[in-house]
Write a protein that holds these residues in place. Structure first.
Motif, PDB file in Angstrom:
ATOM      1  N   GLY A  75      13.038  36.919 -24.819  1.00 43.79           N
ATOM      2  CA  GLY A  75      13.579  35.794 -23.415  1.00 43.79           C
ATOM      3  C   GLY A  75      13.301  36.569 -22.824  1.00 43.79           C
ATOM      4  N   SER A  96      12.620  36.983 -18.754  1.00 43.15           N
ATOM      5  CA  SER A  96      11.789  35.774 -17.711  1.00 43.15           C
ATOM      6  C   SER A  96      11.484  35.833 -16.458  1.00 43.15           C
ATOM      7  CB  SER A  96      12.140  34.698 -17.911  1.00 43.15           C
ATOM      8  OG  SER A  96      13.838  33.744 -16.983  1.00 43.15           O
ATOM      9  N   TYR A 151      13.509  22.752 -21.294  1.00 42.95           N
ATOM     10  CA  TYR A 151      12.447  23.258 -22.817  1.00 42.95           C
ATOM     11  C   TYR A 151      11.806  21.924 -23.418  1.00 42.95           C
ATOM     12  CZ  TYR A 151      15.490  27.520 -22.080  1.00 42.95           C
ATOM     13  OH  TYR A 151      16.181  28.849 -21.208  1.00 42.95           O
ATOM     14  N   VAL A 171       8.533  33.397 -21.433  1.00 42.26           N
ATOM     15  CA  VAL A 171       9.324  34.092 -22.652  1.00 42.26           C
ATOM     16  C   VAL A 171       9.035  35.142 -23.385  1.00 42.26           C
ATOM     17  CG1 VAL A 171      10.941  33.169 -24.651  1.00 42.26           C
ATOM     18  CG2 VAL A 171       9.389  31.286 -23.029  1.00 42.26           C
TER      19      VAL A 171
END
Lengths: 325, 523
Positions: free
Chosen positions: B245, B247, B419, B495
């Motif tokens: 994850g 970012s 999300y 991600v």
């Protein structure tokens, strides 16, 4: 009579203080916007109203603040610190899991600060205007003035990235060694955080012991000792230091509370799995029972530390022993 | 008797052979240290969403299906499945050799129990809402009955969303406080080893995993980090093998310049996080669509993605992430046009005052979000000034404070990351449905946006099993929402997975590393 009364008074005071800590903190926490459920729901990526209401009820957040406070105090009274909403575990268990790491860090830092601080303080007191004295003053003031998280990050950069002799984070390696090597591993991980935390306090102790020693060394009995023809080392360390230490002991007691505050930042920077990091995470997550539990636990620790300071006085200074007895 | 003996012998042989390493495959063994910034409340993904839980949960539990990197379902616990002609029944045929970590065989009863538990407890209520009943004609067959066709169901059977939990462990008492949430028993490639709160979770190889020869790794440590800077140092020093994850453009850039590090950037599309600027559409002057469109025209999205985010995040133009098969790019892009913005504001009756300012708006920020929050907000302040809009930044000290403000509509504009969670029904509808304007609930329709046609389209698309027809419905939805500007879409939040290059078999599924790490190995 006095011998019995004193501990009782102390105990009553402590319980009153603990109660005040609990109530005040409980009310203070309510002032922060948002509640634990909003955080849990947030980290889950949202939830329906039903789930939210269900959670609020499960955590007792649907009751009035006063009701919640009464329930909490009555639970604490029987040693139940409640259940952490966020971590899904009893608060006491959570705290006990984290406490050793913090105590280890705090005591190592404190020992380092006291020993090193006093030592350089005493050394520089022998020649108050010498080069060493000025050097110590400047370095310790820098340590005192620099924000602790900055010191931590700089040490990390220097000794974990540029010259990687120390690990960056945590208390043990993953894939940790067993047996004796485990303790070596912990000690290896402890160096940077302990030095960082100690850096704030070295200044206080060196300045304090320096001033105190200068004061003591100009006393009549030191002159007498020297006049007797005692070697200088014995004069300074036996006759001088023991008296010069009293303010240092006071300081240790006073600083115990601050030490935990400093530990919060250090633990976050070094990913040290202690109470301070737990406190930080719990505040961000509005995990009321955990925050309250930690605050209560640290205030108890501070009270214990103060009691120990009192005892230490008696050991260092026989005059107090006889006066109070 | 002879048959029995042969059978025992055969069984004995399989158990004897199973733990042996696969001959032609990658090397077995080794351990993996994965970093986690979030703290998992517990590891039972059936009742808890979010990536901090999904990472361990997808290792501990198996699910009916898995998804490849091109959104195709593949067998996992279900060796085959069938959706009836009318779309009202879905039949799963389970493998017959799956066992839970305590040795109890996994049966259709456990699948039924899991579906019912998730439906009742999982925060994503829309995921299984149309499930009316589940039948179990035999130990390996599950028949799911639906009130109406539910195309999102197959995706909802992914490891990240539908862990199959054992009924004999979780069936008794309140599941929220079941101690097995902290020490789960599943049927996944790894079993629970040890959890030291605040330090790590250790997962051990499941030697009886139902897919023979897997997993390769002996153990996985999920190490928790409180501070992202410390995590970066630990990775650079080699203490951590994998960061899921990832970012931050700054960190991605920093790690991509390192030797021996691989960054998978095209992964985890199903998580589908979008960074956006949300409008409180009930609060004047933002209740006027012309004002919202003017703001959209005044913002230069390219500057944000190319300069502020250094090209490490792709632009997003609508409510469905561009990598989703249901996304369309045939929407208004609002290419920057300051004159048009100014004239729209004039048209809306918002004329500049003596100081050149038409009106003042505040922008709320989530705490700690620098690159996709504060930097963008600072840019908005100077950019919108050019069309006479004064922007005040309102940074909140922490998440709960921000969530409280936004969910009680005490805001003008806010930057936010939301999300998709794979299917619009799961993660998109909630932001736009009129019925989901719920005060006090963060990540509901906090824009208070309401458009009857949008409501209609979303409800229709949720039931449409024909992919092409479904795409058309969502295309119209995307066009309307983008033009109505309850939200101005900024960029896709990457991600990415950063890992040491010696590590092979890192999942590239649409769920990224929030899927079984059973095929991960050290080269």
């Amino acid at each position: 009579m006095t011998n019995l009364k004193q501990p009782l008074v102390f105990l009553a005071q402590s319980v009153g203080l603990a109660l005040a800590v609990v109530v005040l903190n409980f009310l203070l926490i309510q002032l922060a916007p948002g509640d634990p459920v909003s955080v849990i729901v947030g980290e889950m990526g949202g939830a329906s109203e039903e789930v939210i209401a269900q959670m609020r009820a499960a955590y007792g957040l649907d009751k009035s603040v006063l009701e919640q406070l009464l329930i909490y105090v009555s639970k604490v009274a029987v040693g139940d610190l409640g259940y952490s909403y966020y971590h899904n575990s009893p608060v006491l268990q959570l705290i006990m899991q984290r406490l050793p790491a913090t105590v280890l860090l705090a005591l190592s830092a404190l020992t380092l600060a006291v020993v090193l601080g006093t030592l350089v303080g005493v050394l520089s007191a022998r020649k108050p205007h010498g080069l060493l004295s000025s050097f110590v003053t400047v370095v310790s003031l820098i340590g005192y003035a620099a924000p602790v998280f900055w010191t931590g990050l700089m040490l990390l950069l220097l000794f974990s990235a540029i010259w990687p002799i120390f690990p960056t984070s945590g208390m043990v390696q993953m894939r940790a060694p067993k047996g004796f090597m485990y303790y070596v591993d912990v000690a290896h991980h402890l160096v940077l955080p302990a030095v960082t935390l100690a850096s704030i306090y070295i200044a206080s102790y060196s300045r304090l012991s320096r001033t105190s020693m200068i004061d003591v060394l100009s006393q009549d009995y030191i002159r007498t000792a020297r006049a007797k023809g005692l070697p200088e080392g014995k004069v300074v360390y036996k006759h001088g230091l023991r008296n010069g230490l009293i303010p240092v002991v006071t300081m240790v007691g006073l600083q115990f509370g601050q030490l935990f505050a400093g530990a919060t930042l250090v633990e976050t920077v070094f990913n040290w799995p202690g109470l301070g990091r737990l406190a930080f995470e719990s505040i961000l997550r509005r995990d009321y029972p955990t925050i309250l539990g930690i605050l209560l636990m640290t205030s108890i620790l501070v009270m214990v530390a103060n009691a120990l300071t009192d005892l230490a006085y008696r050991l260092v200074d026989p005059r107090i022993r006889s006066k109070r007895a | 008797m002879r048959i029995l003996a042969a059978l025992t012998l055969a069984l004995g042989l399989t158990t004897a052979i199973a733990p042996l390493p696969a001959y032609a495959g990658p090397d077995d063994g080794g351990s993996l240290v994965v970093a986690s910034i979030g703290v998992a409340r517990h590891f039972n993904g059936a009742i808890q969403s979010g990536v901090a839980t999904a990472l361990p949960s997808t290792q501990l539990f198996a699910s009916p299906l898995q998804y490849t990197e091109d959104w195709t379902p593949e067998p996992y616990l279900a060796k085959s499945w069938d959706v009836s002609e009318d779309g009202l029944t879905v039949t799963l045929n389970l493998v017959d050799n799956a066992k839970f970590h305590d040795g109890v065989p996994l049966t259709s009863e456990d699948v039924k129990f899991s579906i019912e538990t998730i439906k009742a407890n999982h925060p994503f209520q829309t995921m299984l809402a149309p499930v009316s009943s589940v039948d179990t004609p035999d130990a390996t067959t599950v028949v799911i009955h639906l009130e109406h066709p539910h195309p999102a169901l197959l995706l909802a059977m992914s490891p990240a969303l539908m862990p199959i939990i054992p009924k004999h462990v979780y069936g008794e008492g309140d599941i929220q406080t079941n101690p097995a949430n902290m020490a789960p028993i599943g049927s996944g490639p790894f079993k629970f080893g040890e959890y030291v709160q605040g330090e790590y979770l250790r997962l051990d190889k499941n030697p009886d995993f139902f897919i023979e020869g897997l997993p390769y790794l002996d153990e996985i440590y999920i190490q928790s980090f409180a501070d992202p800077n410390t995590l970066m140092l630990a990775f650079e020093r080699g203490d951590v093998d994998m960061i899921p994850g990832l970012s931050s453009p700054r960190d991605t850039k920093r790690l991509s310049e390192m030797d021996g590090v691989t960054i998978d950037r095209e992964t985890g599309e199903a998580i589908g996080a979008i960074n956006w600027l949300a409008f409180n559409t009930k609060k004047p002057p933002l209740d006027n669509v012309l004002v919202r469109q003017a703001i959209a025209y005044a913002i230069d999205r390219d500057f944000i993605t190319n300069t502020l985010l250094q090209g490490f995040a792709s632009p997003d133009f609508g409510p469905i992430v561009p990598t989703s098969p249901l996304a369309t790019d045939d929407v208004e892009k609002f290419d920057v046009d300051l004159e048009k913005a100014a004239s729209l504001l004039d048209e809306a009756g918002m004329v500049p005052g003596a100081d050149g300012s038409r009106f003042t708006l505040s922008v709320d920020l989530t705490q700690g979000n620098e690159e996709m929050g504060r930097n963008i907000a600072e840019y908005l302040r100077s950019q919108l000034k050019q069309v006479g809009i004064t922007i005040e930044l309102r940074a909140t000290p922490d998440f709960p404070t921000w969530a409280q403000r936004v969910s009680t509509y005490d805001y003008d504009l806010t930057l936010d990351q939301v999300y998709n969670w794979g299917d619009p029904v799961i993660g998109v509808n909630r932001t736009y449905l009129t019925s989901n304007i719920r005060p006090g609930v963060i990540w509901s329709n906090t824009q208070q946006y309401s458009n009857p046609r949008v409501d209609e389209l979303l409800l229709e698309a949720a039931k449409e099993n024909d992919l092409e027809k479904r795409k058309a419905l969502y295309a119209e939805f995307q066009q309307i929402v983008v033009s109505d500007v309850p939200i101005y879409f900024l960029n896709v939040v990457p991600v990415s997975t950063a890992h040491k290059s010696e590590l092979g078999g890192v999942p590239s599924s649409i769920w990224g590393v929030y899927s079984p790490l059973s095929e991960v190995y050290w080269q």
